[in-house]
Design a protein around this motif. Structure first.
Motif, short mmCIF file in Angstrom:
data_model
loop_
_atom_site.label_atom_id
_atom_site.label_comp_id
_atom_site.label_asym_id
_atom_site.label_seq_id
_atom_site.Cartn_x
_atom_site.Cartn_y
_atom_site.Cartn_z
N ARG A 143 52.34 40.69 46.35
CA ARG A 143 52.93 40.99 45.05
C ARG A 143 52.02 40.48 43.93
NH1 ARG A 143 57.04 38.38 43.65
NH2 ARG A 143 56.90 36.66 45.15
N SER A 144 52.09 41.13 42.78
CA SER A 144 51.40 40.65 41.58
C SER A 144 52.10 41.22 40.36
CB SER A 144 49.94 41.08 41.57
OG SER A 144 49.31 40.67 40.37
N THR A 164 49.37 31.07 40.29
CA THR A 164 48.50 29.91 40.16
C THR A 164 47.07 30.28 39.77
OG1 THR A 164 47.96 30.01 42.52
CG2 THR A 164 49.81 28.59 41.85
N GLY A 165 46.81 31.54 39.51
CA GLY A 165 45.47 31.95 39.13
C GLY A 165 45.30 33.45 39.22
N PHE A 166 44.07 33.91 39.18
CA PHE A 166 43.80 35.34 39.30
C PHE A 166 42.68 35.58 40.30
CE2 PHE A 166 41.35 33.81 35.66
CZ PHE A 166 40.07 34.29 35.90
N ARG A 167 42.77 36.72 40.98
CA ARG A 167 41.77 37.13 41.96
C ARG A 167 40.74 38.02 41.29
NH1 ARG A 167 45.65 40.39 45.26
NH2 ARG A 167 43.76 41.10 46.32
N VAL A 168 39.48 37.84 41.66
CA VAL A 168 38.39 38.69 41.20
C VAL A 168 38.06 39.65 42.33
CG1 VAL A 168 36.05 38.76 40.28
CG2 VAL A 168 37.54 36.80 39.78
N VAL A 169 38.21 40.97 42.07
CA VAL A 169 38.12 41.97 43.12
C VAL A 169 37.05 43.00 42.75
CG1 VAL A 169 39.37 43.72 44.44
CG2 VAL A 169 40.56 41.64 43.68
N ASN A 170 36.10 43.18 43.65
CA ASN A 170 34.98 44.11 43.43
C ASN A 170 35.42 45.54 43.75
OD1 ASN A 170 32.54 45.45 43.30
ND2 ASN A 170 31.41 43.94 44.50
N LEU A 171 35.21 46.45 42.77
CA LEU A 171 35.56 47.86 42.96
C LEU A 171 34.33 48.74 43.11
CD1 LEU A 171 38.41 48.23 40.30
CD2 LEU A 171 38.63 47.67 42.73
N ALA A 172 33.23 48.16 43.59
CA ALA A 172 32.01 48.96 43.78
C ALA A 172 32.28 50.16 44.67
CB ALA A 172 30.91 48.08 44.37
N ILE A 181 36.49 36.06 44.68
CA ILE A 181 36.83 34.67 44.42
C ILE A 181 38.20 34.63 43.77
CG2 ILE A 181 35.86 34.56 42.08
CD1 ILE A 181 34.75 31.78 42.80
N THR A 182 38.86 33.48 43.84
CA THR A 182 40.10 33.24 43.12
C THR A 182 39.87 32.13 42.11
OG1 THR A 182 41.51 33.93 44.97
CG2 THR A 182 42.51 32.50 43.31
N VAL A 183 40.31 32.37 40.87
CA VAL A 183 40.15 31.41 39.79
C VAL A 183 41.49 30.78 39.48
CG1 VAL A 183 39.39 31.06 37.40
CG2 VAL A 183 38.24 32.76 38.85
N SER A 184 41.55 29.46 39.43
CA SER A 184 42.80 28.76 39.16
C SER A 184 43.13 28.83 37.67
CB SER A 184 42.71 27.30 39.59
OG SER A 184 42.54 27.20 40.98
N ALA A 185 44.38 29.09 37.37
CA ALA A 185 44.89 29.08 36.00
C ALA A 185 46.38 28.81 36.09
CB ALA A 185 44.62 30.40 35.29
N TYR A 199 40.62 36.79 29.61
CA TYR A 199 41.61 36.11 28.76
C TYR A 199 42.91 36.01 29.55
CZ TYR A 199 38.21 37.89 25.35
OH TYR A 199 37.06 38.21 24.66
N VAL A 200 43.52 34.82 29.57
CA VAL A 200 44.67 34.57 30.43
C VAL A 200 45.82 34.00 29.61
CG1 VAL A 200 45.52 33.39 32.48
CG2 VAL A 200 43.11 34.09 32.35
N ALA A 201 46.99 34.66 29.68
CA ALA A 201 48.21 34.13 29.09
C ALA A 201 48.91 33.29 30.16
CB ALA A 201 49.11 35.25 28.61
N GLU A 202 49.25 32.04 29.81
CA GLU A 202 49.66 31.07 30.83
C GLU A 202 51.14 30.68 30.73
OE1 GLU A 202 45.28 29.13 31.67
OE2 GLU A 202 46.62 28.05 30.29
N GLY A 203 52.00 31.66 30.39
CA GLY A 203 53.43 31.56 30.55
C GLY A 203 54.07 30.25 30.18
N TYR A 204 54.74 29.64 31.17
CA TYR A 204 55.47 28.39 30.94
C TYR A 204 54.57 27.19 30.72
CZ TYR A 204 59.89 30.65 32.13
OH TYR A 204 61.00 31.46 32.13
N SER A 205 53.27 27.34 30.91
CA SER A 205 52.35 26.26 30.53
C SER A 205 52.13 26.25 29.02
CB SER A 205 51.00 26.43 31.24
OG SER A 205 51.14 26.20 32.62
#
Length: 464
Positions: A143-144, A164-172, A181-185, A199-205
């Motif tokens: 889910r996302s 807890t973060g976002f995934r970086v996905v290659n669409l080559a 990679i997964t980046v923590s946020a 740019y990341v909106a961090e909700g309840y943070s």
């Protein structure tokens, strides 16, 4: 001269325009409804995000999250080409988020079930159909809530299932994505990516962050900002020049905020805005305008040309029942079409197509005529129209002028001007009826001018 075609050629000698002013309108083009469920609150629910796709032939398509999956709608006649089945279990709001890259649509959802994961839809078979390629799942991330695609670099950025973060996905390989990679946020809600900046909106943070992803293996945090007196930091979008961002907080009474980010060490709020219902959902920025899905007041368009003075210039109420601060009405607003159309989606299952139009309200005063320094074809007004509209153009020199109306298949349906004309400002009235007195079909048409080696085409919308 045909009886049902009004051709009025006016040469504006002796006029000067003082001062230059504009007004803006959002007008209904068409609307359709998709089946919805009864939500826990007693209202209907099923509609979620809306996005768009411009086909190689110029046809516009709306892609909307609906109760059963992803609907693909041809906008010129509002025909539903297909509804690609999606997961339906887990979430009564049917959160679906959609983006496009090349001739593919990618969609995520908060649900489990049919075609769960990152749905991949091939749009190249349009206008006849679409092809569901399959779904991509990486590990436990099924889910996302949200995704963004950096179309300049070919990478998707997808919110993790546990926020807890976002995934970086290659669409080559567009049909075979690959996680990099997964980046923590913290508490990620929405993400937006462009030119390797994320740019990341961090909700309840109660914060937002900005990352440099030019090196995919080594993400760099550029800034993290705590929002003062915060609500739920929901959505984030940069201006076209990257000097400012706009955030929404999806909390009653919390303003939409414009931030100056030119100095990453000193990011500050410079402008604020809120619609009459005091509850904004998402913002999308194109040019000098922010298009905000504002729940019960529908969609609002805000002039951001001066980031310190945000001004609402147009609004269309897609949910006329009330203007309460409640989670009903307009969910998404997609402005990135080639003809000024705005696609909006409502939680209740409505897809609404609007036309955003700028009207010149300049005042004319007598003065010796000024010859234009170039050929210009202006946007017709009104647009959309029924049945008469005015098409204006400027001629910098005398010569043969050809002005025609063509349909989206490229077939000429009317010749408005075919003659030698002197230089100056001119306009033509077009009555959208044919010479036999039969109404032309509603829809999108093109008007094309050829003069002095100049060719330009614009779109207009005939309503019925």
């Amino acid at each position: 001269m045909q009886k049902k075609t009004l051709l009025l050629i006016v040469l504006f000698f002796g006029l000067q325009i003082l001062p230059a002013q504009s007004e803006y309108t959002l007008e209904l083009v068409d609307r359709i409804w998709f089946d919805s469920d009864i939500s826990f609150s007693g209202d209907t629910t099923g509609g979620s995000d809306v996005w768009g796709y411009t086909a190689p032939d110029g046809e516009e398509y709306a892609l909307m999250g609906v109760l059963d999956g992803i609907a693909i709608v041809r906008v010129s006649d509002m025909e539903v080409i297909d509804i690609v089945p999606g997961p339906t279990g887990n979430d009564y709001y049917y959160h679906r988020d959609i983006k496009t890259y090349s001739h593919y649509a990618y969609a995520v959802a908060e649900m489990y079930g049919t075609n769960q994961g990152l749905m991949i839809i091939d749009l190249s078979p349009l206008p006849d159909s679409v092809r569901f390629v399959g779904s991509y799942i990486n590990g436990s991330d099924i889910r996302s809530h949200n995704l963004s695609i950096d179309t300049a670099t070919g990478y998707a950025y997808i919110g993790k299932q546990n926020y807890t973060g976002f995934r970086v996905v290659n669409l080559a390989d567009p049909e075979n994505p690959e996680d990099v990679i997964t980046v923590s946020a913290s508490n990620i809600h929405d993400v937006y990516a462009r030119n390797d900046t994320v740019y990341v909106a961090e909700g309840y943070s109660h914060s937002f962050s900005i990352f440099d992803l030019s090196d995919k293996e080594n993400p760099q945090l550029l800034a993290r900002v705590d929002v003062p007196n915060p609500g739920y930091v929901h959505n984030i979008w940069p201006t076209d020049d990257g000097t400012h961002i706009m955030t929404t907080e999806e909390t009653t009474g919390k303003t939409v905020k414009m931030w100056n980010i030119e100095d990453m060490e000193n990011i500050e709020v410079v402008g604020e805005y809120l619609g009459v219902n005091s509850l904004a959902h998402n913002t999308h920025i194109m040019g000098d305008f922010a298009y905000i899905s504002h729940y019960t007041v529908g969609v609002t368009v805000v002039d951001i040309s001066d980031p310190t003075n945000l001004i609402e210039v147009a609004q269309y109420d897609t949910y006329p029942l009330n203007d309460n601060s409640s989670f009903h009405g307009c969910w998404g607003a997609y402005p990135f079409t080639q003809n000024g159309m705005v696609f909006t989606s409502d939680l209740e299952g409505y897809l609404t197509v609007l036309q955003f139009t700028e009207t010149d309200t300049s005042v004319f005063v007598d003065e010796p005529a000024q010859i234009p320094n170039k050929v210009v074809l202006h946007q017709n007004y009104p647009n959309p129209f029924n049945p008469v509209t005015t098409i204006s153009y400027d001629l910098s020199e005398a010569g043969n002028v050809n002005l025609v109306i063509v349909n989206l298949m490229g077939r000429e349906v009317r010749t408005l001007v075919s003659s030698w004309q002197e230089a100056g400002h001119r306009s033509v009235l077009w009555d959208g009826n044919d010479e036999n007195g039969q109404n032309m079909s509603a829809g999108i048409y093109l008007y094309k001018i050829q003069a002095s080696g100049f060719t330009k085409t614009q779109k207009l919308v005939l309503l019925k």
